[in-house]
Enzyme design. Structure first.
Site, PDB file in Angstrom:
ATOM      1  N   GLN A   1      -4.859  -5.823   6.667  1.00 39.06           N
ATOM      2  CA  GLN A   1      -5.807  -6.789   6.098  1.00 39.06           C
ATOM      3  C   GLN A   1      -5.681  -8.177   6.726  1.00 39.06           C
ATOM      4  O   GLN A   1      -6.128  -9.168   6.154  1.00 39.06           O
ATOM      5  CB  GLN A   1      -5.615  -6.879   4.579  1.00 39.06           C
ATOM      6  CG  GLN A   1      -5.662  -5.550   3.864  1.00 39.06           C
ATOM      7  CD  GLN A   1      -7.010  -4.841   3.973  1.00 39.06           C
ATOM      8  OE1 GLN A   1      -8.042  -5.475   4.245  1.00 39.06           O
ATOM      9  NE2 GLN A   1      -7.014  -3.533   3.807  1.00 39.06           N
TER      10      GLN A   1
ATOM     11  N   ASP B   1       2.691  -4.837   8.050  1.00 38.66           N
ATOM     12  CA  ASP B   1       1.469  -4.040   7.925  1.00 38.66           C
ATOM     13  C   ASP B   1       0.296  -5.015   8.058  1.00 38.66           C
ATOM     14  O   ASP B   1       0.090  -5.880   7.202  1.00 38.66           O
ATOM     15  CB  ASP B   1       1.499  -3.349   6.558  1.00 38.66           C
ATOM     16  CG  ASP B   1       0.179  -2.700   6.177  1.00 38.66           C
ATOM     17  OD1 ASP B   1      -0.840  -2.969   6.823  1.00 38.66           O
ATOM     18  OD2 ASP B   1       0.190  -1.945   5.195  1.00 38.66           O
TER      19      ASP B   1
ATOM     20  N   CYS C   1      -4.802   2.493  -3.637  1.00 38.79           N
ATOM     21  CA  CYS C   1      -3.583   3.024  -2.996  1.00 38.79           C
ATOM     22  C   CYS C   1      -2.418   2.056  -3.180  1.00 38.79           C
ATOM     23  O   CYS C   1      -1.615   1.853  -2.253  1.00 38.79           O
ATOM     24  CB  CYS C   1      -3.788   3.311  -1.513  1.00 38.79           C
ATOM     25  SG  CYS C   1      -5.065   4.512  -1.192  1.00 38.79           S
TER      26      CYS C   1
ATOM     27  N   HIS D   1       0.872  -1.180   0.000  1.00 34.83           N
ATOM     28  CA  HIS D   1       0.000   0.000   0.000  1.00 34.83           C
ATOM     29  C   HIS D   1       0.912   1.234   0.000  1.00 34.83           C
ATOM     30  O   HIS D   1       2.047   1.156   0.485  1.00 34.83           O
ATOM     31  CB  HIS D   1      -0.819  -0.080   1.300  1.00 34.83           C
ATOM     32  CG  HIS D   1      -1.860   0.964   1.485  1.00 34.83           C
ATOM     33  ND1 HIS D   1      -1.587   2.224   1.962  1.00 34.83           N
ATOM     34  CD2 HIS D   1      -3.206   0.928   1.294  1.00 34.83           C
ATOM     35  CE1 HIS D   1      -2.714   2.909   2.055  1.00 34.83           C
ATOM     36  NE2 HIS D   1      -3.707   2.144   1.654  1.00 34.83           N
TER      37      HIS D   1
ATOM     38  N   LYS E   1     -10.097  -1.161  10.584  1.00 37.28           N
ATOM     39  CA  LYS E   1     -10.201  -2.331   9.700  1.00 37.28           C
ATOM     40  C   LYS E   1     -10.609  -3.560  10.510  1.00 37.28           C
ATOM     41  O   LYS E   1     -10.713  -4.658   9.990  1.00 37.28           O
ATOM     42  CB  LYS E   1      -8.848  -2.640   9.048  1.00 37.28           C
ATOM     43  CG  LYS E   1      -8.158  -1.457   8.416  1.00 37.28           C
ATOM     44  CD  LYS E   1      -8.390  -1.385   6.944  1.00 37.28           C
ATOM     45  CE  LYS E   1      -7.487  -0.332   6.332  1.00 37.28           C
ATOM     46  NZ  LYS E   1      -7.967   0.133   5.060  1.00 37.28           N
TER      47      LYS E   1
END
Ligand code: PMP
Length: 394
Positions: free
Chosen positions: A190, A187, A351, A109, A213
């Site tokens: 997700q 990261d 993104c 991202h 999220k």
């Protein structure tokens, strides 16, 4: 069955398949935020009266719940931030400066690309990018070559791609990273809401998380830091609540986590986030995975049958988010028509422009699921998609 817990679905008939952008919030989260503002609104870690103590206790309770949620050793390893973007920027602008090279994957991202540019790193000049294989898989051979040439680096990769749902084998990536005396930051935008995360088992050094999220409020996130690095990691911002003792000559910082949390925090957000984690714990993250896995396979099986569909990866190496295009149709046009049918997906570059450029596309249509979605949502989406294709082809 779970939609009843989310007030958004009482007020709309929208088929919501944009969960990778943000998830809906259950009543328990909203109620907790209202409770804080209406019953014990006070600053944390400062004053010593009843409501202030309660606010501090509830704030620290979230830290403990999150610690258990990701199986960190100690709550002091969790620091609160605004979200993934701030967590990554925190490391980029402090600890990362000591590394000559930062290695990222091809599926990052912009939040894991632009902070490196801000530091003056560009491709082959402080920034290296691991190649991607067919089917959007991480190229381990290339990764090891990069590490051999650049030991003592910082590796910063996403657990799961927001653009394509590709899941990285973080345990394997972390093992190789450490073999070459390097450090690893993940990261988790997700991943955290979708399957069990165990930071000790993954053996990662930094794990960046986002509340919004994960069924929590916007503007709240966290960073997990490996215990050995807590002392070494420089502070990012300083000010109120980070300080043990100050005079005009010097400031002595508190220990972690407080030295990293300057100024009044997003108290309502952090307290609200605890309820999102409790809610997930009550369902069980394994159950969440099971429900989503079934829905994801169902979604894939329906999409595969659509004439002219272009898929970029398969169901075995990805989760929750499915990206695709339809031959000779602009993805954004499909997004606009789906919106008219009250079907919420994201169409565009997500993104993640570098990977779109590599694939020579402007973007994709992305349907991203959560456990509250149903097969009926997917059927409606597929029906709408077919209708949009027919309209755009004619
Ligand atoms: N990384 C990925 C993979 C994401 O999907 C997102 C959100 N779209 C971010 C980072 C940014 O997260 P946040 O909104 O918490 O800053």
């Amino acid at each position: 069955m779970y939609k009843k817990d989310f007030p958004f679905f009482k007020n709309t008939n929208t088929v919501y398949l944009d969960n990778a952008a943000t998830t809906q919030k259950p009543n328990v989260v909203i109620d907790k935020i209202v409770e804080y503002y209406t019953h014990f609104c006070a600053n944390t870690h400062r004053s010593n009266f009843g409501d202030a103590n309660k606010a501090t206790k509830e704030f620290e309770n979230t830290r403990n719940i999150l610690k258990d949620f990701i199986n960190a050793k100690d709550a002091k390893q969790i620091i609160f931030t605004k979200g993934i973007t701030e967590s990554l920027n925190l490391i980029a602008s402090t600890y990362a400066k000591k590394f000559k090279t930062v290695i990222i994957s091809s599926l990052e991202h912009h939040s894991n690309i632009t902070p490196w540019h801000m530091q003056g790193r560009t491709l082959n000049d402080g920034l290296e990018v691991v190649n991607i294989k067919d089917n959007l898989e991480f190229d381990f051979e290339h990764f090891e070559e990069l590490l051999k040439v650049n030991p003592n680096s910082l590796v910063s990769v996403t657990h799961v791609s927001n653009a394509f749902g590709t899941k990285h084998d973080i345990k394997k990536i972390a093992k190789l990273t450490h073999k070459y005396n390097s450090y690893i930051m993940i990261d988790a935008a997700q991943s955290l809401a979708h399957f069990k995360v165990d930071v000790q088992d993954l053996d990662v050094d930094f794990y960046a998380m986002s509340g919004h999220k994960t069924y929590g409020p916007t503007g709240v996130g966290a960073l997990y830091i490996k215990e050995e690095l807590l002392k070494e990691l420089p502070v990012y911002q300083t000010g109120g609540a980070t300080i043990n003792d100050v005079n005009y000559e010097r400031s002595i910082m508190l220990d972690s986590p407080y030295k990293f949390e300057a100024g009044t925090q997003n108290i309502a957000g952090v307290i609200g986030f605890s309820q999102a984690l409790n809610y997930l714990n009550n369902i069980g993250i394994e159950k969440v995975f099971e429900i989503e896995d079934e829905l994801y396979k169902y979604l894939n099986s329906k999409l595969e049958k659509i004439p002219g569909i272009i898929l970029y990866n398969n169901v075995s190496n990805s989760i929750a988010s499915k990206s695709f295009n339809i031959e000779n149709i602009n993805c954004e046009d499909i997004g606009i028509l789906l919106d008219k049918m009250h079907i919420a997906v994201r169409a565009g570059h997500h993104c993640a422009q570098p990977i779109m450029k590599k694939l020579n596309i402007d973007g994709t249509i992305r349907a991203s699921i959560a456990f509250y979605n149903t097969k009926d949502d997917i059927d409606k989406f597929i029906k709408g998609l077919k209708k949009a294709i027919t309209m755009l082809k004619d």
